[in-house]
Design a protein around this motif. Structure first.
Motif, mmCIF file in Angstrom:
data_model
loop_
_atom_site.group_PDB
_atom_site.id
_atom_site.type_symbol
_atom_site.label_atom_id
_atom_site.label_comp_id
_atom_site.label_asym_id
_atom_site.label_seq_id
_atom_site.Cartn_x
_atom_site.Cartn_y
_atom_site.Cartn_z
ATOM 1 N N GLN A 69 0.621 -1.154 -0.614
ATOM 2 C CA GLN A 69 -0.222 0.399 0.308
ATOM 3 C C GLN A 69 0.716 1.587 -0.208
ATOM 4 O O GLN A 69 0.628 1.778 -0.793
ATOM 5 N N ASP A 70 1.709 0.767 0.649
ATOM 6 C CA ASP A 70 2.778 2.466 0.706
ATOM 7 C C ASP A 70 4.245 2.104 0.399
ATOM 8 O O ASP A 70 5.398 3.538 0.089
ATOM 9 N N ASN A 71 4.392 1.096 -0.507
ATOM 10 C CA ASN A 71 6.009 0.658 -1.044
ATOM 11 C C ASN A 71 6.582 0.807 -0.636
ATOM 12 O O ASN A 71 8.172 0.640 -0.944
ATOM 13 N N SER A 72 7.079 0.318 0.875
ATOM 14 C CA SER A 72 7.571 0.507 2.018
ATOM 15 C C SER A 72 7.837 -0.752 2.105
ATOM 16 O O SER A 72 8.021 -1.900 2.274
ATOM 17 N N GLY A 73 9.748 -1.085 2.787
ATOM 18 C CA GLY A 73 9.752 -2.220 2.853
ATOM 19 C C GLY A 73 10.996 -2.735 3.653
ATOM 20 O O GLY A 73 11.334 -1.859 4.262
ATOM 21 N N ASN A 74 11.476 -4.089 3.981
ATOM 22 C CA ASN A 74 12.326 -3.807 5.316
ATOM 23 C C ASN A 74 12.934 -5.488 4.817
ATOM 24 O O ASN A 74 12.413 -5.791 4.201
ATOM 25 N N LEU A 75 14.425 -5.158 5.371
ATOM 26 C CA LEU A 75 15.304 -6.783 5.260
ATOM 27 C C LEU A 75 15.748 -7.150 6.077
ATOM 28 O O LEU A 75 16.454 -6.221 6.670
ATOM 29 N N ILE B 203 14.714 -2.057 -2.066
ATOM 30 C CA ILE B 203 14.781 -3.470 -1.713
ATOM 31 C C ILE B 203 15.060 -4.740 -2.616
ATOM 32 O O ILE B 203 15.911 -5.329 -2.364
ATOM 33 N N VAL B 204 14.433 -4.563 -3.860
ATOM 34 C CA VAL B 204 14.514 -5.609 -4.617
ATOM 35 C C VAL B 204 16.102 -5.272 -5.387
ATOM 36 O O VAL B 204 16.854 -6.516 -5.357
ATOM 37 N N GLU B 205 16.187 -3.836 -5.372
ATOM 38 C CA GLU B 205 17.948 -4.127 -5.062
ATOM 39 C C GLU B 205 18.783 -4.355 -4.893
ATOM 40 O O GLU B 205 19.463 -5.238 -5.053
ATOM 41 N N SER B 206 18.626 -4.443 -3.578
ATOM 42 C CA SER B 206 19.730 -4.762 -2.603
ATOM 43 C C SER B 206 19.814 -6.909 -2.620
ATOM 44 O O SER B 206 20.468 -7.128 -2.713
ATOM 45 N N LEU B 207 18.074 -7.062 -3.021
ATOM 46 C CA LEU B 207 18.501 -8.689 -3.211
ATOM 47 C C LEU B 207 19.253 -8.872 -4.266
ATOM 48 O O LEU B 207 19.931 -9.641 -4.677
ATOM 49 N N ASN B 208 19.301 -8.023 -5.269
ATOM 50 C CA ASN B 208 19.980 -8.264 -6.652
ATOM 51 C C ASN B 208 21.060 -8.723 -6.343
ATOM 52 O O ASN B 208 21.598 -8.975 -6.878
ATOM 53 N N SER B 209 21.677 -7.185 -5.268
ATOM 54 C CA SER B 209 23.335 -6.826 -5.357
ATOM 55 C C SER B 209 23.464 -8.021 -4.611
ATOM 56 O O SER B 209 25.018 -8.283 -4.438
ATOM 57 N N LEU B 210 22.807 -8.980 -3.818
ATOM 58 C CA LEU B 210 23.067 -9.482 -2.522
ATOM 59 C C LEU B 210 23.540 -10.766 -3.683
ATOM 60 O O LEU B 210 23.442 -12.701 -3.268
ATOM 61 N N GLY B 211 23.121 -11.332 -4.959
ATOM 62 C CA GLY B 211 23.096 -12.594 -5.647
ATOM 63 C C GLY B 211 21.678 -13.370 -5.653
ATOM 64 O O GLY B 211 22.101 -14.371 -5.540
ATOM 65 N N ILE B 212 21.099 -12.504 -5.393
ATOM 66 C CA ILE B 212 19.832 -13.899 -4.571
ATOM 67 C C ILE B 212 18.869 -13.643 -6.335
ATOM 68 O O ILE B 212 18.453 -13.093 -6.871
ATOM 69 N N PRO B 213 18.661 -15.241 -6.879
ATOM 70 C CA PRO B 213 18.808 -15.446 -8.341
ATOM 71 C C PRO B 213 16.688 -15.777 -8.140
ATOM 72 O O PRO B 213 16.835 -15.733 -9.260
ATOM 73 N N THR B 214 15.980 -15.676 -6.958
ATOM 74 C CA THR B 214 14.642 -15.038 -7.433
ATOM 75 C C THR B 214 14.155 -14.166 -7.574
ATOM 76 O O THR B 214 13.258 -13.502 -6.966
#
Length: 373
Positions: A140-146, A214-225
């Motif tokens: 709803q507000d496009n915020s997230g955490n990791l 958050i999605v960018e950071s997952l990509n940077s960590l190499g998460i293939p999914t």
């Protein structure tokens, strides 16, 4: 360490970064039904959308995806096999097993991933790691955490690792902030001994930021999914549950005097989507490639279907990309408007069409009059 090729959607997304050279769409007409059979795209790769950038020498991907309806839900199974060859890569050798689950409802997307394995990065060797990542995104507000929680074992004395971390931690924090994320918490503990030299680093990190960051950071960590999150419509009411497993292998290959890193990945997974239709899911899979070809208006002619199979083969060599999509049970509404649209797309956008009908191959103009059923 990773490979962004969980399923065909990932490669579809990559097409938007290519300068289109040639595209051919094959249609088949049987009993008056117009089926989408194949899309072949050949292109120049201007900018590869993943973190490998110009170090990518070649890449091959084979993916199979199946969608079928059961009552008010849709089920999916998918698999990919891929290989990448990288030059000048800091990744040298390694292996990893990754498990992943994603759930999405009208308000929240949750991702859970666990990575177990080892990796040699330049002269830095992690002989064992077990890291869990959890991410929650508010639709709803496009915020997230990791949250990152786990450990890594290294064949180095404790004091050496502590000194290294004291130097690296400020740089890591700065890199995280450069991604547009806020470091809420970052804790680590080093244990080990000098003889034999071994160390174990336990870590706990909490990051917050916008959904895309958050999605960018997952990509940077190499998460293939992590690219799966791009398929989740932030405005729909579909309840999604996806589970997947990936096996990655990194190795060094020599060609002449040069050394290259080869990454091989095998991924298997399944999904269940409640309050959904196969047609809706099909459109989400087709939209990226149709958008890349600038022919998204074809989505409006898609007919309802209850069982779809698609396969994808992608080859990247140097600056050349060739993608081959094959479909079964994907149909367009056979109307005069459809044929007019196809003809205009061919004339104005340069997309080539071939129509298989009654054992012959027709162009659009002849097919419009000969293949109506």
């Amino acid at each position: 360490m990773g490979d962004e090729t969980l399923r065909s959607a990932v490669a579809l997304l990559a097409l938007s970064a290519m300068a289109l050279a040639a595209a051919t769409i094959t249609l088949t007409v049987n009993d008056g039904k117009v089926a989408l059979s194949k899309i072949v795209v050949e292109a120049e790769r201007e900018k590869f959308p993943f973190q490998y950038g110009e170090s990518l020498v070649s890449s091959q991907l084979v993916a199979v995806d199946k969608l079928w309806g059961e009552g008010s839900s849709v089920k999916e199974s998918f698999s990919t096999n891929s290989a990448l060859t990288l030059s000048s890569s800091p990744l040298k050798k390694g292996r990893a097993e990754i498990t992943l689950s994603i759930t999405s409802d009208p308000t929240t997307v949750s991702l859970h991933s666990r990575i177990k394995g080892s990796v040699l990065v330049l002269f830095f060797y992690i002989r064992n790691m077990d890291i869990v990542l959890n991410s929650v995104i508010n639709k709803q507000d496009n915020s997230g955490n990791l949250t990152i929680d786990g450990f890594a074992e290294l064949p180095s004395p404790k004091v050496t690792v502590e000194k290294m971390l004291n130097t690296m931690i400020p740089k890591i924090k700065a890199g995280i902030e450069d991604l547009g994320l806020k470091v809420v918490e970052l804790k680590y503990e080093v244990t080990g001994k000098s003889l034999p030299p071994t160390s174990k680093v336990k870590m706990y990190v909490i990051l917050k930021g916008e959904r895309d960051k958050i999605v960018e950071s997952l990509n940077s960590l190499g998460i293939p999914t992590s690219e799966l999150l791009n398929l989740i419509n932030m405005n729909d009411t579909v309840v999604r549950k996806v589970n997947a497993q990936a096996n990655l292998e990194l190795s060094l290959k020599r060609s002449g005097k040069e050394l290259f890193t080869e990454i091989r990945a095998k991924v298997r997974g399944e999904g269940v989507y409640l309050n959904d239709t196969v047609r809706y899911e099909l459109r989400s899979r087709l939209e990226p490639v149709l958008k890349a070809l600038n022919v998204t208006e074809l989505e409006g002619y898609l007919l309802p279907t209850n069982n779809v199979t698609s396969s994808l083969t992608v080859n990247v060599t140097g600056n050349k990309v060739k993608a081959n999509f094959v479909f079964t049970n994907v149909y367009f509404n056979n109307t005069e408007e459809l044929w007019k649209t196809l003809k205009r797309i061919e004339d104005e956008l340069g997309v080539n069409f071939e129509v298989l009908c009654s054992g012959k191959v027709y162009d659009i103009e002849r097919a419009a009059s000969s293949c109506k059923g």
